[in-house]
Design a protein around this motif. Structure first.
Motif, PDB file in Angstrom:
ATOM      1  N   LYS A 196      16.830 109.588  69.751  1.00 46.36           N
ATOM      2  CA  LYS A 196      15.538 110.145  69.337  1.00 46.36           C
ATOM      3  C   LYS A 196      14.518 109.854  70.436  1.00 46.36           C
ATOM      4  CE  LYS A 196      16.673 109.104  64.500  1.00 46.36           C
ATOM      5  NZ  LYS A 196      17.903 108.320  64.780  1.00 46.36           N
ATOM      6  N   ASP A 216       7.183 115.904  76.080  1.00 44.40           N
ATOM      7  CA  ASP A 216       7.805 116.217  74.792  1.00 44.40           C
ATOM      8  C   ASP A 216       9.243 116.647  75.035  1.00 44.40           C
ATOM      9  OD1 ASP A 216       5.663 115.786  72.954  1.00 44.40           O
ATOM     10  OD2 ASP A 216       4.693 117.588  73.746  1.00 44.40           O
ATOM     11  N   LEU A 237       4.040 102.120  68.882  1.00 44.88           N
ATOM     12  CA  LEU A 237       5.404 102.606  69.004  1.00 44.88           C
ATOM     13  C   LEU A 237       6.400 101.559  68.512  1.00 44.88           C
ATOM     14  CD1 LEU A 237       7.520 104.637  70.242  1.00 44.88           C
ATOM     15  CD2 LEU A 237       7.277 103.358  72.380  1.00 44.88           C
ATOM     16  N   SER A 290       6.326 101.128  64.799  1.00 48.23           N
ATOM     17  CA  SER A 290       6.879 102.290  64.099  1.00 48.23           C
ATOM     18  C   SER A 290       8.403 102.274  64.123  1.00 48.23           C
ATOM     19  CB  SER A 290       6.371 103.587  64.736  1.00 48.23           C
ATOM     20  OG  SER A 290       4.958 103.660  64.686  1.00 48.23           O
ATOM     21  N   ILE A 291       8.980 101.965  65.289  1.00 51.31           N
ATOM     22  CA  ILE A 291      10.436 101.999  65.436  1.00 51.31           C
ATOM     23  C   ILE A 291      11.081 100.700  64.973  1.00 51.31           C
ATOM     24  CG2 ILE A 291      12.319 102.186  67.120  1.00 51.31           C
ATOM     25  CD1 ILE A 291      10.498 103.925  68.814  1.00 51.31           C
ATOM     26  N   THR A 305      11.825 106.607  75.246  1.00 52.69           N
ATOM     27  CA  THR A 305      10.504 107.162  75.561  1.00 52.69           C
ATOM     28  C   THR A 305      10.620 108.153  76.713  1.00 52.69           C
ATOM     29  OG1 THR A 305       9.903 105.485  77.220  1.00 52.69           O
ATOM     30  CG2 THR A 305       9.394 104.998  74.890  1.00 52.69           C
ATOM     31  N   ILE A 362      10.650 109.862  71.947  1.00 57.11           N
ATOM     32  CA  ILE A 362       9.232 109.835  71.584  1.00 57.11           C
ATOM     33  C   ILE A 362       8.409 109.912  72.865  1.00 57.11           C
ATOM     34  CG2 ILE A 362       7.358 108.415  70.661  1.00 57.11           C
ATOM     35  CD1 ILE A 362       9.214 107.338  68.604  1.00 57.11           C
ATOM     36  N   LYS A 363       7.404 110.784  72.874  1.00 56.67           N
ATOM     37  CA  LYS A 363       6.538 110.904  74.038  1.00 56.67           C
ATOM     38  C   LYS A 363       5.599 109.702  74.090  1.00 56.67           C
ATOM     39  CE  LYS A 363       3.151 113.938  76.279  1.00 56.67           C
ATOM     40  NZ  LYS A 363       2.387 115.214  76.192  1.00 56.67           N
ATOM     41  N   ASN A 364       5.715 108.947  75.163  1.00 57.16           N
ATOM     42  CA  ASN A 364       4.830 107.794  75.383  1.00 57.16           C
ATOM     43  C   ASN A 364       4.889 107.450  76.860  1.00 57.16           C
ATOM     44  OD1 ASN A 364       3.820 105.003  75.569  1.00 57.16           O
ATOM     45  ND2 ASN A 364       3.835 105.052  73.333  1.00 57.16           N
ATOM     46  N   TRP A 410      16.557 104.702  70.427  1.00 56.82           N
ATOM     47  CA  TRP A 410      15.355 105.504  70.630  1.00 56.82           C
ATOM     48  C   TRP A 410      14.990 105.434  72.113  1.00 56.82           C
ATOM     49  CZ3 TRP A 410      12.155 107.528  66.477  1.00 56.82           C
ATOM     50  CH2 TRP A 410      12.673 107.283  65.209  1.00 56.82           C
TER      51      TRP A 410
END
Length: 316
Positions: free
Chosen positions: A46, A34, A61, A64-65, A30, A48-50, A28
């Motif tokens: 994958k 987007d 985050l 979640s991951i 960051t 993720i916007k952060n 994953w």
């Protein structure tokens, strides 16, 4: 196994992600924007916007991951820009790292086996005397730019967090790393780009260069990411590791390699306007610690690395 890479869409981030994917690790990443999936040779990442602007946002985050490995590559990495925006450089490199460290302390309570790797720079060492070469991890830190100072602060923070909170963290200090896809503004890309763009010229083209006399330590980005993977899995927690070739090479030799790849004859013009103040003619690191503890040595020769850069630009 899962890995999270902050700044995954940067030069090193893409190589690291592809390397981890080749080992069957789910990756994953960051991004501040987007983004769709990052599609690489060995699989997809994958995104993720952060923007790493809050401890709570980072903790959410992580929860979640649920990554096993966290590679912190995001930050402001331009030395010149660090002089123009000192505050922004420290916020990006130090404040955001503190948010991440605090989030990781809390996340580690849920996942005691998680490991974090923070990326510093040889710029942390700054002014080094000739008798201190090659530069070791124990060499005093004397950074000479806001960027170097910000990374030195991070290296001190990770040792503090390891001792005070038992955080499973290691810190790396890479020296110059090179490879296909690196942006302009780096000597290898700039030389290769000039050669590729000028070699179809009917006349004898002229390459404009600055001072060629300095010697630096270059390592292929593929060797760099292999080291990161090895360090995060087997490195001693709380320790700092140099990642470097331990072999200084002159900028003259770098240029000559690129010229040798082409069938074209070139003139070389030394342009004094391109000279920058050079504090050190020779600057290179020691890889003794990572070699002895983890068995890592560079696999790519400088000639192979430079040929890959040249062919990448020629074919694209």
């Amino acid at each position: 196994m899962k890995a999270l890479i902050t700044g995954v869409q940067g030069f090193v981030g893409k190589y690291l992600a592809d390397h981890l994917l080749s080992y069957g690790i789910e990756v994953w990443g960051t991004s501040r924007e987007d983004s769709p999936l990052l599609c690489l040779k060995n699989g997809n990442v994958k995104i993720i916007k952060n923007d790493l602007n809050s401890e709570e946002g980072i903790l959410y985050l992580l929860q979640s991951i649920k990554p096993d490995y966290i590679f912190h590559l995001a930050g402001q990495s331009n030395v010149k820009k660090s002089w123009e925006d000192k505050e922004g450089t420290f916020y990006a490199n130090v404040n955001k790292t503190i948010f991440l460290l605090d989030a990781c302390v809390r996340y580690q309570r849920e996942n005691p086996n998680m490991r974090l790797l923070t990326v510093g720079s040889s710029e942390e060492y700054g002014r080094v005397e000739a008798n201190e070469l090659p530069i070791k991890e124990t060499t005093p830190l004397r950074p000479m730019s806001p960027y170097g100072a910000s990374k030195a602060a991070v290296s001190m923070l990770i040792q503090q967090y390891h001792k005070a909170h038992g955080l499973n963290v290691v810190h790396v200090r890479p020296f110059n790393h090179i490879g296909p896809g690196q942006s302009e503004g780096f000597v290898t890309t700039d030389f290769a780009k000039q050669v590729v763009e000028l070699e179809n010229n009917d006349s004898t083209p002229t390459i404009n260069v600055g001072d060629l006399s300095s010697e630096r330590d270059f390592t292929d980005v593929k060797d760099i990411v292999r080291a990161y993977h090895l360090i995060i899995t087997k490195g001693i927690l709380g320790q700092v590791y140099n990642v470097c070739s331990e072999k200084p090479i002159s900028i003259t030799d770098i240029l000559n390699y690129f010229l040798s790849f082409s069938n074209k004859r070139f003139k070389v013009n030394i342009d004094a306007s391109k000279f920058r103040p050079i504090e050190f003619k020779k600057y290179y690191g020691s890889n003794e610690v990572i070699k002895e503890q983890l068995g890592w040595i560079p696999e790519y020769s400088i000639e192979k690395s430079l040929k890959d850069i040249y062919l990448f630009l020629k074919n694209n």
